[in-house]
Design a protein around this motif. Structure first.
Motif, mmCIF file in Angstrom:
data_model
loop_
_atom_site.group_PDB
_atom_site.id
_atom_site.type_symbol
_atom_site.label_atom_id
_atom_site.label_comp_id
_atom_site.label_asym_id
_atom_site.label_seq_id
_atom_site.Cartn_x
_atom_site.Cartn_y
_atom_site.Cartn_z
ATOM 1 N N VAL A 5 -56.965 -46.602 74.514
ATOM 2 C CA VAL A 5 -58.022 -45.596 74.381
ATOM 3 C C VAL A 5 -59.077 -46.123 73.407
ATOM 4 O O VAL A 5 -58.755 -46.598 72.324
ATOM 5 N N LEU A 6 -60.331 -46.051 73.826
ATOM 6 C CA LEU A 6 -61.450 -46.437 72.968
ATOM 7 C C LEU A 6 -62.382 -45.235 72.861
ATOM 8 O O LEU A 6 -62.802 -44.670 73.877
ATOM 9 N N GLU A 7 -62.675 -44.833 71.627
ATOM 10 C CA GLU A 7 -63.598 -43.722 71.391
ATOM 11 C C GLU A 7 -64.787 -44.221 70.580
ATOM 12 O O GLU A 7 -64.601 -44.902 69.574
ATOM 13 N N GLN A 8 -65.967 -43.866 71.032
ATOM 14 C CA GLN A 8 -67.198 -44.224 70.331
ATOM 15 C C GLN A 8 -67.938 -42.949 69.970
ATOM 16 O O GLN A 8 -68.406 -42.238 70.853
ATOM 17 N N PRO A 9 -68.061 -42.642 68.666
ATOM 18 C CA PRO A 9 -68.851 -41.470 68.289
ATOM 19 C C PRO A 9 -70.339 -41.738 68.502
ATOM 20 O O PRO A 9 -70.806 -42.871 68.362
ATOM 21 N N VAL A 10 -71.083 -40.693 68.855
ATOM 22 C CA VAL A 10 -72.522 -40.802 69.095
ATOM 23 C C VAL A 10 -73.235 -39.870 68.127
ATOM 24 O O VAL A 10 -72.927 -38.680 68.058
ATOM 25 N N LEU A 11 -74.183 -40.425 67.395
ATOM 26 C CA LEU A 11 -74.954 -39.657 66.424
ATOM 27 C C LEU A 11 -75.946 -38.762 67.157
ATOM 28 O O LEU A 11 -76.609 -39.190 68.102
ATOM 29 N N GLY A 12 -76.052 -37.534 66.723
ATOM 30 C CA GLY A 12 -76.964 -36.583 67.351
ATOM 31 C C GLY A 12 -78.252 -36.441 66.568
ATOM 32 O O GLY A 12 -78.756 -37.393 65.970
ATOM 33 N N SER A 13 -78.774 -35.239 66.528
ATOM 34 C CA SER A 13 -80.069 -34.988 65.901
ATOM 35 C C SER A 13 -79.965 -34.737 64.399
ATOM 36 O O SER A 13 -80.986 -34.557 63.746
ATOM 37 N N ARG A 14 -78.774 -34.727 63.854
ATOM 38 C CA ARG A 14 -78.599 -34.497 62.420
ATOM 39 C C ARG A 14 -78.776 -35.822 61.679
ATOM 40 O O ARG A 14 -77.824 -36.432 61.210
ATOM 41 N N ARG A 15 -80.051 -36.242 61.594
ATOM 42 C CA ARG A 15 -80.409 -37.502 60.938
ATOM 43 C C ARG A 15 -81.432 -37.222 59.858
ATOM 44 O O ARG A 15 -82.164 -36.224 59.897
ATOM 45 N N LEU A 16 -81.529 -38.142 58.909
ATOM 46 C CA LEU A 16 -82.461 -37.983 57.799
ATOM 47 C C LEU A 16 -83.902 -37.873 58.293
ATOM 48 O O LEU A 16 -84.674 -37.050 57.794
ATOM 49 N N SER A 17 -84.276 -38.675 59.280
ATOM 50 C CA SER A 17 -85.653 -38.638 59.772
ATOM 51 C C SER A 17 -86.006 -37.265 60.348
ATOM 52 O O SER A 17 -87.105 -36.748 60.117
ATOM 53 N N ASN A 18 -85.085 -36.647 61.060
ATOM 54 C CA ASN A 18 -85.343 -35.317 61.616
ATOM 55 C C ASN A 18 -85.423 -34.255 60.528
ATOM 56 O O ASN A 18 -86.236 -33.330 60.608
ATOM 57 N N VAL A 19 -84.591 -34.381 59.497
ATOM 58 C CA VAL A 19 -84.633 -33.424 58.384
ATOM 59 C C VAL A 19 -85.964 -33.557 57.646
ATOM 60 O O VAL A 19 -86.577 -32.546 57.270
ATOM 61 N N LEU A 20 -86.431 -34.786 57.446
ATOM 62 C CA LEU A 20 -87.712 -34.988 56.767
ATOM 63 C C LEU A 20 -88.872 -34.401 57.572
ATOM 64 O O LEU A 20 -89.780 -33.783 57.003
ATOM 65 N N VAL A 21 -88.861 -34.582 58.883
ATOM 66 C CA VAL A 21 -89.921 -34.015 59.726
ATOM 67 C C VAL A 21 -89.872 -32.485 59.678
ATOM 68 O O VAL A 21 -90.914 -31.827 59.546
ATOM 69 N N ALA A 22 -88.689 -31.915 59.772
ATOM 70 C CA ALA A 22 -88.561 -30.450 59.722
ATOM 71 C C ALA A 22 -89.025 -29.912 58.366
ATOM 72 O O ALA A 22 -89.689 -28.869 58.309
ATOM 73 N N ALA A 23 -88.695 -30.615 57.298
ATOM 74 C CA ALA A 23 -89.133 -30.181 55.967
ATOM 75 C C ALA A 23 -90.650 -30.282 55.828
ATOM 76 O O ALA A 23 -91.288 -29.390 55.247
ATOM 77 N N ALA A 24 -91.240 -31.345 56.366
ATOM 78 C CA ALA A 24 -92.701 -31.509 56.299
ATOM 79 C C ALA A 24 -93.411 -30.413 57.095
ATOM 80 O O ALA A 24 -94.416 -29.855 56.635
ATOM 81 N N VAL A 25 -92.910 -30.100 58.286
ATOM 82 C CA VAL A 25 -93.515 -29.039 59.100
ATOM 83 C C VAL A 25 -93.372 -27.684 58.409
ATOM 84 O O VAL A 25 -94.317 -26.883 58.386
ATOM 85 N N SER A 26 -92.215 -27.434 57.807
ATOM 86 C CA SER A 26 -92.011 -26.173 57.095
ATOM 87 C C SER A 26 -92.953 -26.049 55.898
ATOM 88 O O SER A 26 -93.560 -24.992 55.680
ATOM 89 N N THR A 27 -93.084 -27.129 55.137
ATOM 90 C CA THR A 27 -93.975 -27.125 53.973
ATOM 91 C C THR A 27 -95.432 -26.956 54.394
ATOM 92 O O THR A 27 -96.177 -26.184 53.781
ATOM 93 N N GLY A 28 -95.829 -27.662 55.434
ATOM 94 C CA GLY A 28 -97.200 -27.531 55.938
ATOM 95 C C GLY A 28 -97.494 -26.125 56.426
ATOM 96 O O GLY A 28 -98.569 -25.566 56.177
ATOM 97 N N GLY A 29 -96.543 -25.534 57.128
ATOM 98 C CA GLY A 29 -96.714 -24.167 57.613
ATOM 99 C C GLY A 29 -96.844 -23.175 56.475
ATOM 100 O O GLY A 29 -97.656 -22.248 56.537
ATOM 101 N N LEU A 30 -96.061 -23.389 55.407
ATOM 102 C CA LEU A 30 -96.166 -22.524 54.237
ATOM 103 C C LEU A 30 -97.540 -22.669 53.570
ATOM 104 O O LEU A 30 -98.144 -21.685 53.151
ATOM 105 N N GLY A 31 -98.034 -23.909 53.530
ATOM 106 C CA GLY A 31 -99.366 -24.143 52.970
ATOM 107 C C GLY A 31 -100.454 -23.440 53.767
ATOM 108 O O GLY A 31 -101.369 -22.834 53.182
ATOM 109 N N PHE A 32 -100.365 -23.497 55.083
ATOM 110 C CA PHE A 32 -101.352 -22.800 55.922
ATOM 111 C C PHE A 32 -101.261 -21.278 55.732
ATOM 112 O O PHE A 32 -102.279 -20.588 55.699
#
Length: 178
Positions: A5-32
């Motif tokens: 048996v061989l199992e390979q985990p696959v990384l999803g959308s829970r990555r640092l780059s996605n968190v940074l983009v979500a934080a930037a959009v949230s901060t920008g929206g708050l500024g607007f």
């Protein structure tokens, strides 16, 4: 797990780059939102600039619409990160003679079972340029190629080759594309 048996985990959308983009959009929206409210109230709610000097119609109103759009986009991004869309596992079981590909979807899990005898080869695809693609996929008899690697950031070439060669050796099929 056994050697069959061989199992390979696959990384999803829970990555640092996605968190940074979500934080930037949230901060920008708050500024607007704060700029729009400053324009409406006639008081500066932001430490930078003087948004209270903006005329509410149309400038402050448009800022408010931008904040609404940013809020909707931020909710979507944080939801995708929380659910970890795209994560999963590739499982190759020689005893059961079955390949199982499972991923997390938006609303429900996705699972594909393929008989091991239908796997004809492991394909490594490398395409550089504007729309770069680096992926490992299975060539399956009577079907389209089934991608196994994550979506998003391209894998380093050495890691891609190693994963493809390891999988082809484990399955006892040819490695194509190199």
């Amino acid at each position: 797990m056994s050697a069959a048996v061989l199992e390979q985990p696959v990384l999803g959308s829970r990555r640092l780059s996605n968190v940074l983009v979500a934080a930037a959009v949230s901060t920008g929206g708050l500024g607007f939102l704060l700029a729009s409210l400053s324009s409406y109230l006639g008081r500066d709610l932001l430490p930078l600039g003087h948004p209270a000097a903006l005329i509410f119609v149309p400038q402050g109103l448009v800022m408010g619409l931008y904040s609404l759009a940013a809020a909707l986009l931020a909710i979507y991004l944080w939801y995708v990160i929380a659910v970890d869309v795209g994560s999963g596992v590739n499982r190759f079981d020689k005893d059961a003679e079955l390949v199982t590909i499972s991923r997390r979807g938006f609303r429900k899990p996705i699972r594909v079972d393929i008989p091991l005898k239908d796997v004809k080869a492991v394909k490594v695809e490398v395409r550089d340029g504007f729309n770069a693609r680096r992926r490992v996929s299975l060539r399956i008899q009577g079907r389209r190629d089934l991608p196994l690697t994550r979506v998003g950031e391209p894998l380093p070439l050495a890691q891609l080759e190693q994963e493809g060669a390891e999988l082809a050796r484990f399955l006892g099929v040819n490695l194509e594309g190199l």
